[in-house]
Every structure is written in structure tokens, then in C-alpha cells.
Design an enzyme around this catalytic site. Structure first.
Site, PDB file in Angstrom:
ATOM      1  N   GLY B 177       2.703  37.171  71.214  1.00 25.83           N
ATOM      2  CA  GLY B 177       1.621  36.349  71.715  1.00 25.83           C
ATOM      3  C   GLY B 177       0.343  37.099  72.024  1.00 25.83           C
ATOM      4  CB  SER B 203       9.257  39.425  62.068  1.00 23.97           C
ATOM      5  OG  SER B 203       8.403  39.525  63.178  1.00 23.97           O
ATOM      6  CB  ALA B 205       2.068  37.382  60.960  1.00 25.53           C
ATOM      7  CB  THR B 207       2.025  31.171  64.156  1.00 25.98           C
ATOM      8  OG1 THR B 207       2.501  31.959  65.241  1.00 25.98           O
ATOM      9  CG2 THR B 207       3.081  30.163  63.765  1.00 25.98           C
ATOM     10  CG  ASP B 265      11.269  30.045  73.087  1.00 25.53           C
ATOM     11  OD1 ASP B 265      10.448  29.772  73.966  1.00 25.53           O
ATOM     12  OD2 ASP B 265      11.206  31.074  72.404  1.00 25.53           O
ATOM     13  CE  LYS B 297       8.252  32.939  73.206  1.00 24.62           C
ATOM     14  NZ  LYS B 297       8.492  32.635  71.804  1.00 24.62           N
TER      15      LYS B 297
END
Lengths: 501, 501
Positions: B177, B203, B205, B207, B265, B297
Site C-alpha cells: 500500500g 509478486s 504489481a 493494482t 480481508d 493498508k
């Protein structure tokens, strides 16, 4: 930025009921520049119309490099012509989702929150992922009385509402899941013949092999507009129309599709679903039929009682007078499963045939009796007697014929071209009839699209049967569909369960 | 019946990540005969491969009367050639959904239930509607410690697991975030240079405008197979590889897509998500970076503390030694936002430039220091000092170059062809930097697909600025993308908030 990128719309002919999908090429510079990721929510506009659509990326030539493919629902909502253009941009954040996250954390949903959520649902701003979260949250954090009432009100306000002159406006509702439970045409005929006003709207089948509207359609037109429905009701006191095009509680239809996939609807949502439809249709007095059985929607008497209490109490806050009747739902009602076969049972009861299905007749009289008492046509305790007299005298049958004429003309239900009798494999007493599997056989045979297709049951629970005797007959309109159904029958010997006599 | 109807498969090229869609004509006799309604779940088989797909009806000639159109994910999972045939039939009932309905009603999920659910998720048997219900139910009925542990175990077991020789295997994870928070390459270089083993998988990206793998890819190849990754780690003690193709906790990737749509989540699911990935990658010692800020986040220190406790405790039950570090997340870290611009910041820190971003350097040293202590490279309290020495001496930079060489050769991050400086509109002190909007500008400019695109920030919180001074520079690879980004900038004057000095 604010009005979005203009692209050529392409009609793909993919059906996505109540939800818009948009298909754009992954390499389309607009997707890349705007960061339109897979499953992004986009605003798609055409003239003054605007919807929210879920984006799917395409890597083939299904859509051109500067096109946006649209699903049928999106195409129709935007009222696009054959070569329209649409503007696409990022959807604004879905503010009402924050209220659902709050509900997940244990906060109550107040009237404003429920209105915001239902407004977004009605405007097509919720994808099926959002709808699933809303439905699950309201089941996991059970709705209290006020929440159910506010949800019901928001759902009513999201659609059309029919206002009738005079009172009472009576109605009935059966909680589904039981094949052949086609009491509505009989109840409407009796209530209207006894002077009550009963403007009944029904749904078509979504997952079942029939549905009141489909059954009624084999006897008269049901696709009435509001003006026609009013004329029928003013003249005859009742009607049996398809309610799907009248815009009554449209968000209910949207949510029901997701609830079916999950096989989950919390009590609060079920109550709001039923009451919003009935109140939007203008009902003031309502009889609820709650069949209880192992393959019915309600599976225990305790659950039926809780549901009944909640329905009656929330209904009262809207001025609705209602009564719930908990009934036996352990086997199909009547003999037929499928539109024309169920219509045949209805006609046999209305016409007073000696061989008419006794259970359908009794069930209809129970509900009609309760409705006559609730609507003031007779003092309490006299309802079933009055209903039985109305049926026996032929008044209900005469009224039914007049309603059919007023709806556009009476029809004779069609008879299937292909029929095959399925016989008992052994002798014994019928101890179990699998309603769900019989429904499956009827659907494989072509019901409800083929109106004559379905299953005609020759046995009841507790009846003795000998090996080789007819158990049920499969009706179909084509040899292929008859075969599909019979193949399923052959591989499912447990549809009728027999005990040694 | 049991093997289904054989139809010709058609590749439509529609991407439906981790979920199969099947498109059949509404009038196709198989749909009608079988009662394949919209959104039915169907089993689609080809040879020995079999998947569950959600049905969409088509009313155009997109698919022929005896064809079944398949989405890309379905096509690939079934390993279909160009003109394959598939068998379609009704999907068996999804038994594990019953456990989710039980959770909705307040029952616990035991290890078997969680295994059944995750097995079904991994096999693609859950549609996004089902996934949304699972995620919502687990957030509304919070998972307890045992449930989180059992979910983590089921998620690990659903994928591959890397086993390394020797211990400790150290790792770090930042809860996302925060743009520009690209500490990983620096932390890996320091840890490996100090003798620890740190096989880092990251990972790309989904978003955000960058992502560790995308940033690293501007400096070296990251798309390593497991054998190559092992070789790099054995030689250099560390790597920075893309983990997406390694099959580590694949059900996490499936659920994350739905969680993003809901922006939901639950704590339990977040813990299981992080731990399952790290444990599957073979980590034994883990440092967690939890930035707290209004657009990060995690938005409060209380939430960060609870999350940290849960992560450390559940991790312990798998033998994982972990430490969570709660850090400042009120503004972007470093100057660059976008793969190459973030890589430039990373290189400046590693090379010890005088102008290297001090916040990125400090943040990386904090995390590296904690990791050095946790992995036993230095006694407690000596970590940051050792990390700083390793950086200052050039050892970390030398190690980073060796890792890049081992991964396939060091590269120079590209520089964007089009750049435009955005200046301050007034004079004052910087009191707010909107990280989310800056990320949006970077994405509109082309990041992360255009590696050189993004935003270069010239201001920090609290800094004085005069009207007309550079605030940030937009980098793009095409004039069109530069325009998109600048149009957005023009209509969003609040990206940098200034207070009168």
C-alpha cells in the site's frame, strides 16, 4: 478524463442478467493508459444513460483494438443502436461498500446505509462479488427487526408500486421448493368469486420445472401490462399475471440470482424479499404458505415458526395484515410436474372432477379459507367451508373462466407428443418420493420451456404398489428430450423409495 | 449422462483469471434439455483434465449451435489444442459450501472443512460468488487462532513447497500500500553479504504502479525457474525472483483478486495469506514490515499491533521465527514511483550516493538490521550497525551486482523519453502527499508496463516550497500517456497539500 474515452460499442450477445460486462482488448492503449485492470469497475455511458460494468480483458480478435464489447444487459440498459459509441472511465469508489464492511465488523445497518446499498444494487453498481458479500454479511451478522424493516422499505422504494382503490387487497405467497404446489389459480378464483380483490402477480420459474406464471400461461395470457391488469382486476376482482416486467422490487430479482448460487438467504433477507414484492404490488392482507419438508426450502417446523413470526411482525409495521400457514411439504402436491400437467390438475380441481388430486384441493381450500377470513369475507372459522362451497357450486370455476377471458382468452393446456410410463421395479409401500430428482426429470424432458413436458406422478406416499405398475409418466415434445429424461431415470433408481409391504 | 455431452470447444480469448467461463448458445438443445441455466456450474472435461466452469448464455452467433466457447483460463487448464472437443455436464453439488453456510451460522471451521474448501478453491470449483461468500464469512465470523493455523496449512498444502538445505532461511515481507517502498533489493543484498541465506520471491504489481519483481526486472532477469533460483542462492546466498510461476500457495492468488474487489480481508485471512506464501517458499526466519498511514493498508497502530501478534503467534506454530516492525507509512518512500524510477533509488542507496533517498536507506537498514539479528548474523542490538557498515563498505553493492549477474546479467534501468515537471501552485510547507493519487498518475503515465514510466517526487512532508518550484516530474514513454497523466494532474490540484509557511 471525467467523461471518459470514446470507443465503438460491439454487441456480443452474451447474457449477464442484471450485471453488465465489458470486454476490451488487453493491448488497447486505453486499457493500458488508464490502468483498466481485469475486473475493474468501469462507468460506461451512452447519451444520458450510464451503467457500471465489470471489465474482462480479451486477447483474441473478438473485439477490435478500439472497440468495447458489451453483454446483452449492458447493451439494453444503455439503449444502444447497432453502431453506437460509448464513453468509458474508471467507476467512482462504491461508497456503500464501506457500510457492508462495517456490517462485517459488527455495526448495524441503519436506514440510510440500507438505502444507499439498495440504490447501488438497483443501479447495477454491484457486481456479483459485491452482492455475494452483502448477502453473506447479512446472514452472518443476522439482521434485527429494524434492519429487516428498513431493508424492506428500501427495496420497495427501488421499484414501482401499484396503488389500488379500496381495501382490502388480498394476496397469497408460497415459499417455494415444492413441485406441483400450484394452488394460486384456485385460490384466486375462490377469493375473487367470494368478492375479494386479489391482483396476483407471479414469477416464471428460474430453477424449477414450472412456476405459477408458466402454468397459468397454458390457460390464458399472463404477460399483462399494468393498465390491462387493472382492467382485469376491476372487472373480475382478480388476476394471475406475470409480475416480472412490472418493476416491483427489482433489486430482489437481482439478489435472488446470487442467493441461489450460494443456496443461502438469511431469514432477514428472505422476509424483505417476500414482503417487498407483496407490498409493492399493493397488498394489504396476505396469507403465507410455508411447506416444511426434507427437500422444501424450509426444512423444520422450528425454522418455519421463526420465519412466520418475523414475516408477520415486519409486515405489521407496513400496515400489512398477514397470517402464515405451515403445511406438509414431504411430497409433490398434485400429480403433474411441468406447466401443462400442473394446469391439468388445477382445472380438475376447479371443475370438481371426481379424480382431481385431493391434496391440491385440500391445500388450496386451506389457503383460500384463511384468505377469506383475513379479507373479511367470512367470520373466523368459516373460511374453509365457504371456500369449499364456492368450489362445489361451480362459482370458482366460472370466475376462473371469466378471469382467463379478461386476460385475453382461455386456452387449453397442450398435451405432449411423446409419453413413456416408468413402472415400479419391485412391489411395496411408497415410503419416499424425491421431489428434487422428479423436478430434474421434468426439466430434462423439456419443462418449463416446452409447456407440455414434465412428469405425471401415479403414486403417493404410503400407497401400495406392485412390480410393473405405473409409477410415473414422462411427457416430452421431442424423442431426444424423452431420451435424456429416461437415461437419467435409468441411472437413478432411488427416485421412488419403496418399503416391503 | 455421467460423462456429459460432447461439444466442439471454441477459444474465445476472454481472460477470466483463476475462474473458468463457458459460453453456450441459449437455444442449444443441450442447454435446454439439461436445464443448463445462466450461471450454472458445469463440469467441462477434455481427456483426463476436468474443470468447473460458470455458464453464460449467448444469443448471437458468437458461438455456433453445437459449440462451447471457453475463456482463456479454461482453455489452458484443459490443455486444449486448436480444435478440441469437450464433454459438458452438471457439476456435482459443491459440498464444501455447506461448511461456509455453517460458518455463516456461527460454527467453527475445523481442519477438514478448511482443507475441503481450499481444495475446491484450488481446483477452480469456486466461482467469484462463492469466493466472496467465503471471504466475507471469515471476516464477519472472525477466525480464531486454530482456524488461522489450519487455513494456513491447507493453503500451503494446495501448492508447491520449496525445501532448502540448512538453516536459517531468512525472508522479509512488507504489507503493501505504500508507493516506492522498495527495500527488498537492499535488504537481500545486505543479508546475503553478511552470510545469511535469503531466497526472496516477490509478486508483480496487480493494482500498484510497481512491485518488487517489476522493479528488479529493470536491473536483472527475475523470471527464474526453481532450478535457476536454487543455483543463484547456492552461489550468492540470495536472489530476488518473481514467485508467480512457482506455484507457491496458489489459492492465495485466487482469493486476493476477490479481496481486492471487496477491499476486504479479515485479519485471519491476511495472516494465512502472508504466512502460507513465506512458509511454502521455505522461510524459517521472517521480518515483517507494517507501514501505518492514512493511505496504507494498515491505518492505525492498534490494528498493526494486533496483526503483528497474530502473525508472530501463528507463524510460531509452524516453527517460523518472526518479528514485526511497525513503520511510518504517511508518505511514499524514496523519490521514484514506477519500476525504473524505484530501481534508481535502490541503486543510489546501494552505491552510497550522497543524494540517495535517506528514508529508503533508513527503512532498509531497519529491516536488514532486524533480519541480521533474527538470522543470528549478529547479537541483538547490533543489526542496524552491521547493516550500515555492510552498505558503507560497498559489500552490499558488490553482492547485489553478483546476484544480478547470477540471475542472468545486470541491466541499466531505462530512462523515459518524455518528462514533464509539475510545479507548486503556491508557496508553503508540504503538509500532505496523497500517495494513492500519485500512484494513479504513475499508472496513467504507463507504469508498470512501461518500465521507465512513473513519477519522481521532489518534495517531502514538512519541506518548504515556493510557487513555481518543481513538485514532481512525470515520466512517460509516449506523448499520449504523458497527456493522460497531466490531464489527471490538472484536475487534481490536491495531490500535494500545502500549508502557509
Amino acid at each position: 478524463m471525467s467523461t471518459g474515452h470514446v470507443v465503438t460499442a460491439l454487441r456480443l450477445g452474451i447474457e449477464t442478467p442484471n450485471e453488465a460486462h465489458i470486454f476490451m482488448h488487453k493491448d488497447f492503449h486505453v486499457c493500458r493508459a488508464e490502468g483498466f485492470a481485469a475486473r475493474s469497475s468501469l462507468v460506461v455511458s451512452h447519451g444520458r444513460k450510464s451503467i457500471i460494468a465489470t471489465l474482462y480483458h480479451v486477447t483474441s480478435d473478438l473485439v477490435g483494438p478500439d472497440q468495447a464489447g458489451l453483454s446483452e444487459w449492458a447493451w439494453k440498459e444503455l439503449q444502444l443502436g447497432e453502431n453506437g459509441q460509448v464513453a468509458v472511465s474508471h467507476a467512482p469508489p462504491l461508497e456503500s461498500l464501506g457500510r457492508i464492511r462495517g456490517k462485517v465488523r459488527g455495526n448495524r445497518l441503519d436506514a440510510t446505509a440500507l438505502r444507499d446499498i439498495i440504490d447501488d444494487v438497483g443501479a447495477g453498481r454491484y457486481s456479483s462479488i459485491h452482492l455475494s458479500a452483502f448477502i453473506t454479511a447479512c446472514a452472518a451478522r443476522a439482521l434485527d427487526y429494524d434492519e429487516i424493516r428498513d431493508l424492506t422499505r428500501a427495496m420497495i422504494d427501488a421499484g414501482e408500486r401499484i396503488v389500488w382503490n379500496g381495501k382490502p387487497i388480498v394476496d397469497k405467497h408460497s415459499i417455494g421448493g415444492l413441485p406441483g404446489n400450484r394452488t394460486t389459480p384456485i385460490v384466486v378464483a375462490i377469493a375473487a368469486a367470494c368478492g375479494l380483490t386479489i391482483p396476483k402477480t407471479s414469477s416464471r420459474a428460474i430453477t424449477s420445472p414450472a412456476g405459477t406464471a408458466a402454468t397459468m400461461e397454458t390457460m390464458a395470457p399472463v404477460d399483462l401490462d399494468l393498465a390491462t391488469m387493472r382492467r382485469v382486476v376491476e372487472k373480475e376482482g382478480g388476476c394471475i399475471a406475470w409480475g416480472g416486467a412490472m418493476g416491483l422490487s427489482p433489486t430482489d430479482d437481482i439478489m435472488i440470482r446470487v442467493e441461489r448460487v450460494l443456496d443461502l438467504d438469511g431469514e432477514g433477507q428472505l422476509v424483505a424479499s417476500i414482503l417487498s414484492k407483496k407490498l409493492a404490488a399493493g397488498a394489504t392482507h396476505l396469507v403465507l404458505d410455508l411447506p416444511v419438508g426434507p427437500t422444501a426450502k424450509v426444512r423444520s417446523y422450528e425454522a418455519a415458526q421463526l420465519l412466520s413470526d418475523s414475516l408477520v411482525e415486519v409486515g405489521r409495521s407496513f400496515g400489512l395484515v398477514s397470517k402464515a400457514i405451515i403445511t406438509d411439504g414431504t411430497q409433490p402436491v398434485g400429480r403433474g410436474i411441468g406447466p401443462a400437467l400442473e394446469a391439468r390438475d388445477v382445472l380438475a380441481v376447479l371443475q370438481g372432477h371426481a379424480m382431481a388430486p385431493a391434496d391440491l384441493r385440500a391445500h388450496a381450500l386451506t389457503l383460500a379459507g384463511a384468505l377469506l377470513e383475513l379479507g373479511g369475507a367470512t367470520p373466523d372459522g368459516g373460511g374453509v367451508k365457504l371456500a369449499a362451497e364456492c368450489l362445489a357450486s361451480g362459482k370458482a370455476w366460472a370466475k376462473f373462466q371469466k378471469i382467463c377471458e379478461a386476460q385475453g382468452g382461455m386456452r387449453t393446456p397442450p398435451v405432449a407428443s411423446y409419453q413413456r410410463v416408468v413402472t415400479a421395479r419391485t412391489s411395496g409401500l411408497v415410503e419416499r418420493i424425491d421431489s428434487r430428482k422428479l423436478s430434474r426429470v421434468a426439466k430434462l424432458a423439456g419443462a418449463p420451456d416446452d409447456k407440455a413436458a414434465g412428469v405425471e406422478l401415479h403414486l403417493r406416499l404410503g400407497a401400495p404398489v406392485s412390480r410393473g405398475e405405473p409409477a410415473y409418466t414422462v411427457h416430452a415434445e421431442s424423442p431426444g428430450e424423452l431420451d435424456y429424461a429416461l437415461t437419467y431415470v435409468a441411472s437413478n433408481p432411488d427416485i421412488i423409495g419403496l418399503a416391503r409391504a
